[in-house]
Design an enzyme around this catalytic site. Structure first.
Site, short mmCIF file in Angstrom:
data_model
loop_
_atom_site.label_atom_id
_atom_site.label_comp_id
_atom_site.label_asym_id
_atom_site.label_seq_id
_atom_site.Cartn_x
_atom_site.Cartn_y
_atom_site.Cartn_z
N SER A 148 0.84 -1.19 0.00
CA SER A 148 0.00 0.00 0.00
C SER A 148 0.87 1.24 0.00
O SER A 148 2.00 1.21 0.51
CB SER A 148 -0.89 0.01 1.24
OG SER A 148 -1.51 1.27 1.43
N TYR A 161 -1.78 -0.32 10.58
CA TYR A 161 -2.00 -0.80 9.21
C TYR A 161 -0.80 -0.43 8.34
O TYR A 161 -0.26 -1.29 7.61
CB TYR A 161 -3.27 -0.19 8.63
CG TYR A 161 -3.48 -0.49 7.16
CD1 TYR A 161 -3.90 -1.75 6.74
CD2 TYR A 161 -3.24 0.48 6.19
CE1 TYR A 161 -4.08 -2.04 5.39
CE2 TYR A 161 -3.42 0.21 4.84
CZ TYR A 161 -3.83 -1.06 4.44
OH TYR A 161 -4.00 -1.34 3.11
#
Length: 253
Positions: A148, A161
């Site tokens: 990501s 995250y």
């Protein structure tokens, strides 16, 4: 310069029940690969397999939990029994549970670590030898890890995250040193804002609203657009490794 499609390849895609994983499975199958779909939601997988078969592709539904050792091992055995060894692995399964670290949500931290990092490692453990064997036979062999933009750009309340995705990015970088000399390509793909189910995991109305605001202001990628990048990277000549690809909406800085 002409390139081949993915005919003759055998792929495993995790997190294939929805979002980016579903789109990757559909794209790889459309380009000729046999695809094993791994995810927890069996009914979603079976529906997707039927869709792929209706479009002329070949697919297998494999209900599996990447956080469970035995489940991943059983998935590997079923894939081997049905399709034989694989030469393309896409680590896509992941969860995004943003909250302030001060909230101390250990259960959420553990879930993200077990899925986003531990799950990637379990799948590599299960299928890494397949990739090395395929490359040793002179065939293309690919490990694709979906990370990501959050691995590099901090977003408030997404610290854990982002840390799990930074781990995936570093793992991919490091594994090139182990797999590259054996002719196995390792590609790390880092999407920006993308339309997936991850947003539905957010249990904070405030954080959900912030994400919706970003999507409205910046726009987003579709899952199919990320899948297209995976298909492109894995269909290059086997000596070409697109090692790291950051793919963002144009308006995302």
């Amino acid at each position: 310069m002409s390139y081949t499609n993915l005919s003759g390849r055998t792929a495993v895609v995790t997190g294939a029940a929805s979002g980016i994983g579903e789109a990757i499975a559909v794209q790889l199958a459309a380009e000729g690969a046999r695809v094993a779909l791994l995810a927890r939601r069996a009914e979603r997988l079976h529906a997707l397999v039927e869709k792929i078969r209706a479009d002329g592709g070949e697919a297998l539904a494999v209900a599996a939990d990447v956080t469970d050792d035995a489940s991943v091992d059983a998935a590997r055995d079923l894939v081997h029994k049905t399709f034989g060894t694989v030469d393309l692995v896409v680590n896509n399964a992941g969860v995004m549970l943003p909250n302030p670290v001060a909230d101390g949500r250990i259960d959420e931290w553990q879930r993200m670590l077990d899925t986003n990092v531990g799950g990637v490692l379990r799948v590599i453990r299960a299928f890494g030898a397949d990739l090395v064997a395929a490359a040793g036979e002179g065939r293309a062999a690919d490990l694709v890890d979906i990370s990501s933009i959050g691995a590099h750009v901090p977003f408030p309340n997404y610290a854990v995250y982002g840390a799990t995705k930074a781990a995936v990015t570093y793992l991919s970088q490091s594994l090139r040193g182990e797999f590259g000399p054996r002719d196995v390509r390792v590609t790390n793909i880092e999407p920006g804002l993308t339309q997936t189910e991850l947003a539905t995991h957010i249990d904070s109305t405030e954080l959900s609203g912030q994400l919706d605001g970003m999507l409205d202001a910046i726009g987003s990628l579709t899952a199919a657009e990320v899948a297209d990048v995976v298909a492109y990277a894995t269909s290059r000549p086997r000596h070409v490794n697109l090692r790291q690809i950051m793919v963002l909406p144009t308006r995302q800085a």
